[in-house]
Design a protein around this motif. Structure first.
Motif, PDB file in Angstrom:
ATOM      1  N   VAL A  66       0.846  -1.199   0.000  1.00 37.46           N
ATOM      2  CA  VAL A  66       0.000   0.000   0.000  1.00 37.46           C
ATOM      3  C   VAL A  66       0.880   1.247   0.000  1.00 37.46           C
ATOM      4  O   VAL A  66       0.623   2.217  -0.737  1.00 37.46           O
ATOM      5  CB  VAL A  66      -0.938   0.004   1.229  1.00 37.46           C
ATOM      6  CG1 VAL A  66      -1.646   1.352   1.375  1.00 37.46           C
ATOM      7  CG2 VAL A  66      -1.959  -1.113   1.114  1.00 37.46           C
ATOM      8  N   PHE A  67       1.921   1.227   0.813  1.00 39.86           N
ATOM      9  CA  PHE A  67       2.821   2.379   0.918  1.00 39.86           C
ATOM     10  C   PHE A  67       3.530   2.649  -0.414  1.00 39.86           C
ATOM     11  O   PHE A  67       3.561   3.790  -0.892  1.00 39.86           O
ATOM     12  CB  PHE A  67       3.860   2.130   2.010  1.00 39.86           C
ATOM     13  CG  PHE A  67       4.920   3.190   2.092  1.00 39.86           C
ATOM     14  CD1 PHE A  67       4.661   4.400   2.717  1.00 39.86           C
ATOM     15  CD2 PHE A  67       6.181   2.986   1.534  1.00 39.86           C
ATOM     16  CE1 PHE A  67       5.641   5.393   2.782  1.00 39.86           C
ATOM     17  CE2 PHE A  67       7.157   3.968   1.591  1.00 39.86           C
ATOM     18  CZ  PHE A  67       6.884   5.170   2.223  1.00 39.86           C
ATOM     19  N   ILE A  68       4.081   1.624  -1.024  1.00 47.18           N
ATOM     20  CA  ILE A  68       4.861   1.809  -2.257  1.00 47.18           C
ATOM     21  C   ILE A  68       3.978   2.308  -3.400  1.00 47.18           C
ATOM     22  O   ILE A  68       4.334   3.253  -4.118  1.00 47.18           O
ATOM     23  CB  ILE A  68       5.561   0.494  -2.642  1.00 47.18           C
ATOM     24  CG1 ILE A  68       6.664   0.171  -1.625  1.00 47.18           C
ATOM     25  CG2 ILE A  68       6.166   0.594  -4.043  1.00 47.18           C
ATOM     26  CD1 ILE A  68       7.284  -1.195  -1.810  1.00 47.18           C
ATOM     27  N   ILE A  69       2.808   1.686  -3.580  1.00 44.72           N
ATOM     28  CA  ILE A  69       1.916   2.086  -4.677  1.00 44.72           C
ATOM     29  C   ILE A  69       1.458   3.539  -4.506  1.00 44.72           C
ATOM     30  O   ILE A  69       1.488   4.330  -5.462  1.00 44.72           O
ATOM     31  CB  ILE A  69       0.704   1.138  -4.750  1.00 44.72           C
ATOM     32  CG1 ILE A  69       1.156  -0.261  -5.173  1.00 44.72           C
ATOM     33  CG2 ILE A  69      -0.348   1.673  -5.721  1.00 44.72           C
ATOM     34  CD1 ILE A  69       0.075  -1.314  -5.082  1.00 44.72           C
ATOM     35  N   SER A  70       1.041   3.898  -3.299  1.00 42.54           N
ATOM     36  CA  SER A  70       0.586   5.271  -3.066  1.00 42.54           C
ATOM     37  C   SER A  70       1.723   6.270  -3.216  1.00 42.54           C
ATOM     38  O   SER A  70       1.520   7.397  -3.699  1.00 42.54           O
ATOM     39  CB  SER A  70      -0.039   5.381  -1.673  1.00 42.54           C
ATOM     40  OG  SER A  70       0.896   5.045  -0.663  1.00 42.54           O
ATOM     41  N   THR A  71       2.939   5.873  -2.824  1.00 45.30           N
ATOM     42  CA  THR A  71       4.092   6.767  -2.946  1.00 45.30           C
ATOM     43  C   THR A  71       4.437   7.027  -4.404  1.00 45.30           C
ATOM     44  O   THR A  71       4.769   8.156  -4.791  1.00 45.30           O
ATOM     45  CB  THR A  71       5.309   6.172  -2.213  1.00 45.30           C
ATOM     46  OG1 THR A  71       4.984   5.969  -0.841  1.00 45.30           O
ATOM     47  CG2 THR A  71       6.509   7.092  -2.307  1.00 45.30           C
TER      48      THR A  71
END
Length: 413
Positions: A66-71
């Motif tokens: 979730v963190f990587i995709i949103s970043t």
């Protein structure tokens, strides 16, 4: 370090973002505030799933994705509203690190070693806010989007480390009678821990005493630029004092917490209970109000800068001693819900800190610097009495709570 770095990395770039995305100061500052509030609320859900389904590794991997995709979406955003939404999602992804990381420590360390382990764990967390703005200077050379590309790469490295080196650590095993039943996932299950008085009282105290250090952070730029005519770069160097205090407080506080616990166990014929660890918080609970009360009034009178930095160091040191000891106590008291109780503690701590950061300028304008610190210190001293009550009554409350849970389980069966 991921969560605090992601939270503070934007600070040096806020003005550039405001100009490039053509928005107001209020909206651009929301990139910071929305991250803090989402970082407070989202761990409740991650922790509920982790404790309910006895998994740490899966939650870590899911949250990092979730963190990587949103970043990545943040990095390619063309307008402020998409950036704002993805910033909230980014906070939700990075927020699992604190509660799940604390749960992993609870899984693999015995109680007499847990304080030192938490000291090392929280050392990284408390140094993150000082490292984040330094990483933010990528903006000066490569543009603001590279801050997010850096975070995405950082998240990718963490996922690889988890896949290669982090096994499942949860030791909770479902009983055969539970095999035929379907577990219902309650995303706000950690909030149920507030029905235990010892949890509620400790969380209130930790939230208030942690907010003191955040109030000081917010007050530094206006006070030291106006009173001592310091430049922004020089003011940045002042934060070495609390960074050092947090580092020493986390490391020494963890070791001291374990030392006190082992000593109390030896004095109690080798039998132990979680409230014994609270003894290690008393020194910090005394150091914090003394340091910050002196700091507030000396600052109002434009006292010697070196003395103020020493007091700032001591206040940060005491805060971390208290935080480490009482965070470890909560996990010791509820080892099977370690992720949930940590998430609950951090939720209230972040919410109070965010509110204090908003109100600090208003309080200082109305009360003055000295009385502002006197007010927040007084709240801390009063709430410290809650911990005294927990020390004497906590064991009894936990036993009553365990008895009620057992009776409830028997009734269901």
């Amino acid at each position: 370090m991921l969560s605090p770095i992601a939270s503070t990395i934007l600070y040096p770039a806020l003005i550039i973002l405001q100009q490039e995305l053509q928005t107001s100061e209020t909206v651009i500052n929301s990139l910071v505030s929305i991250f803090i509030y989402c970082m407070a609320i989202a761990p409740i859900v991650w922790a509920a799933y982790s404790d309910e389904f006895a998994t740490r590794r899966k939650v870590y991997l899911a949250s990092m994705m979730v963190f990587i995709i949103s970043t990545i979406i943040c990095a390619i955003s063309k307008n402020i509203w998409l950036l704002l939404i993805m910033r909230a999602v980014q906070a939700c992804g990075s927020s699992a690190v604190l509660s799940i990381g604390a749960a992993i420590i609870s899984d693999i360390y015995v109680s007499t070693e847990r304080g030192h382990a938490y000291g090392l764990f929280y050392l990284a967390y408390w140094l993150g806010p000082f490292i984040g703005p330094m990483c933010g200077y990528l903006t000066e050379y490569f543009g603001w989007r590279w801050m997010f590309w850096f975070l995405a790469i950082y998240g990718g490295v963490i996922i690889i480390i988890i896949l290669c080196f982090l096994p499942e650590t949860s030791r909770t095993v479902s009983s055969p009678t539970d095999a035929s039943t379907t577990t219902r996932f309650n995303p706000i299950a950690p909030l149920k821990l507030l029905r235990y008085p010892n949890v509620t009282l400790v969380v209130i105290y930790v939230s208030i005493i942690s907010s003191t250090i955040h109030l000081q952070y917010v007050s530094v730029p206006r006070n030291f630029s106006q009173r001592y005519n310091l430049s922004s770069s020089t003011i940045g160097l002042l934060f070495i004092a609390p960074a050092s205090g947090c580092a020493f407080g986390s490391l020494l506080g963890g070791k001291y917490s374990d030392f006190v616990l082992r000593k109390k166990i030896a004095e109690n014929a080798d039998s132990s209970y979680p409230e014994m660890r609270i003894h290690s918080a008393w020194s910090g609970a005394l150091l914090v109000p003394c340091s910050y009360l002196a700091y507030g009034w000396l600052l109002e009178n434009n006292f010697n800068l070196i003395v103020l930095m020493i007091l700032w160091f001591l206040g940060s040191l005491g805060t971390l001693i208290v935080f480490n000891s009482l965070s470890s106590y909560l996990v010791d008291a509820y080892t099977t819900r370690s992720a949930s109780v940590t998430a609950l503690n951090n939720c209230f701590r972040f919410m109070v800190a965010g509110t204090v950061a908003i109100l600090e300028p208003l309080m200082e304008d109305f009360l003055g610097t000295g009385w502002t610190f006197t007010f927040i210190v007084s709240l801390g001293v009063v709430s410290a009495l809650f911990v005294v009550v927990v020390y004497f009554k906590g064991k009894e409350w936990r036993e009553i709570g365990d008895l009620k849970n057992t009776e409830s389980s028997d009734h269901v069966v």
